[in-house]
Enzyme design. Structure first.
Site, PDB file in Angstrom:
ATOM      1  N   HIS A 138       5.358   5.403   0.703  1.00  0.00           N
ATOM      2  CA  HIS A 138       4.260   4.442   0.572  1.00  0.00           C
ATOM      3  C   HIS A 138       4.723   3.067   0.077  1.00  0.00           C
ATOM      4  O   HIS A 138       4.312   2.594  -0.972  1.00  0.00           O
ATOM      5  CB  HIS A 138       3.161   5.003  -0.336  1.00  0.00           C
TER       6      HIS A 138
ATOM      7  N   GLU B  48      -8.103   3.600   7.554  1.00  0.00           N
ATOM      8  CA  GLU B  48      -9.140   2.588   7.631  1.00  0.00           C
ATOM      9  C   GLU B  48      -8.590   1.203   7.905  1.00  0.00           C
ATOM     10  O   GLU B  48      -7.429   0.907   7.632  1.00  0.00           O
ATOM     11  CB  GLU B  48      -9.971   2.576   6.347  1.00  0.00           C
TER      12      GLU B  48
ATOM     13  N   TYR C 119     -10.840  -2.215  -2.727  1.00  0.00           N
ATOM     14  CA  TYR C 119     -11.069  -1.382  -1.545  1.00  0.00           C
ATOM     15  C   TYR C 119     -11.111   0.110  -1.859  1.00  0.00           C
ATOM     16  O   TYR C 119     -11.129   0.926  -0.950  1.00  0.00           O
ATOM     17  CB  TYR C 119     -10.065  -1.764  -0.446  1.00  0.00           C
TER      18      TYR C 119
END
Length: 389
Positions: A170, A262, A272
């Site tokens: 990530h 998304e 978010y």
């Protein structure tokens, strides 16, 4: 004791049912999860010619066009190559800094300076070994350099995220310049550190906005804190960033966990939601959050449940596929296709799949100056594909 166990089981069952209902609603809320195979807008796979421009790239990850039509391509293992417009690869450029090529880390995205024609400057994002005393691991870092015919000169790291972790997951690392020549850099949450995505005093799970020298933009929302570069937060693992061609807004696309990929339209200081709200669950099946909405947290422009593992994000603008002008193009790693989202009045419409039979994991998508669509395939023998009609 039995009543206590029963209460726990009841709570777990209720949570599972709530999540199931929420995910079912998500299928309709995302507007077009059952993608068609591309027979609308006059274009099908039969109308698309796929040309392999180059192959032999080691997990190509990012690409950017130069003004003369050449392309720069990164390889996750650590290289940057130049691909001429007639299809010749340069071999790896000289003087590229060393990367930590671990799992998802390595040499990642790349872009050119808004004034490239006068300064020959490029920017690239990569996983860089920690140089902080007492901290081991790597973090997402951005370097700028002068591009020459054979390599790089004046390489200078202008930003390194404080999310230094000894794992290879990530990183985020997508790049985009806006009309003000501010550079947006996506920072992933580094997987097990997901809760830090809600902490605006660090770079975990953030999009940062910096000047071309790496300094924070003056009107960033958290300039009084410990991470003045932060522009937006609550992100998981962004794999696509682009600028809307008409509004100038920054759009970002991120991987959810198991479900909940998304696309978001970024706003200065906006949250978010990750991991406080999500349309996905953990890979183990555990609930990360039983909420998909919370006050003060933005909803995505569109989301996918189940996940498609999207990577690469751009708007189509051109004459070659003029029927698609204004539509969103993304690659799918998981389902090995190019996906188009029809945009109507700024909202997501139907979705269409192309090239699924190629069986290639699509890592990046760009539209060339002549209107052709270019794809990178994520593989040990990665390719550059050119789509024309």
């Amino acid at each position: 004791m039995k009543s206590s166990i029963s209460a726990v089981l009841k709570r777990n069952l209720t949570s599972t049912l709530t999540r199931s209902i929420t995910c079912a609603l998500a299928l309709s809320a995302s507007q077009s999860l059952f993608a068609h195979e591309g027979h609308e807008h006059g274009i099908t796979d039969e109308n698309i010619t796929v040309t392999t421009l180059a192959e032999g790239l080691e997990h190509p990850w990012g690409m950017t066009f130069l003004p003369n039509g050449d392309m720069l391509i990164t390889e996750r293992a650590g290289g940057i190559q130049r691909l001429t417009k007639d299809g010749k690869l340069s071999g790896r450029l000289a003087n590229v800094p060393k990367v930590v090529a671990q799992n998802q880390g390595g040499m990642l995205d790349i872009t050119i300076d808004p004034d490239f024609t006068s300064n020959n400057t490029i920017y690239f994002c990569f996983s860089k070994a920690s140089d902080v005393e007492g901290k081991t691991g790597s973090s997402s870092s951005v370097a700028k350099a002068t591009l020459t015919n054979t390599g790089l000169e004046d390489v200078n790291v202008i930003f390194s995220a404080d999310s230094i972790v000894d794992n290879g997951f990530h990183f985020g690392c997508r790049l985009a310049f806006d009309a003000n020549k501010y550079l947006y850099v996506a920072m992933g949450d580094r997987y097990k550190y997901m809760k830090e995505a809600q902490n605006t005093d660090n770079h975990f799970g953030k999009v940062v906005r910096i000047n071309r020298d790496g300094s924070a933009v003056k009107d960033n929302p958290f300039t009084d804190g410990n991470a003045p570069e932060v522009f937006s937060y609550g992100h998981r693992n962004i794999q696509g960033v682009t600028i809307h061609p008409d509004t100038g807004a920054v759009w970002a696309m991120e991987h959810g966990p198991k479900g909940g990929d998304e696309i978001n339209i970024l706003e200065n200081g906006a949250n978010y939601g990750w991991p406080e709200i999500t349309y996905g669950i953990d890979y183990s099946g555990d609930i990360i959050s039983d909420k998909t909405h919370m006050d003060g947290m933005k909803q995505p422009w569109v989301y996918w449940d189940p996940s498609i593992a999207p990577s690469g994000l751009t708007f189509y603008q051109g004459d070659m596929f003029k029927e698609w002008n204004g539509d969103v193009l993304v690659g799918s790693l998981k389902f090995t296709h190019l996906r188009r989202i029809h945009v109507a009045d700024g909202k997501p419409g139907e979705q269409f799949e192309y090239l699924r039979d190629n069986g290639a994991r699509i890592r990046d998508v760009e539209v060339g100056p002549e209107g052709a669509i270019y794809l990178l395939t994520d593989a040990p023998n990665g390719k550059v594909l050119k789509l024309t009609k």
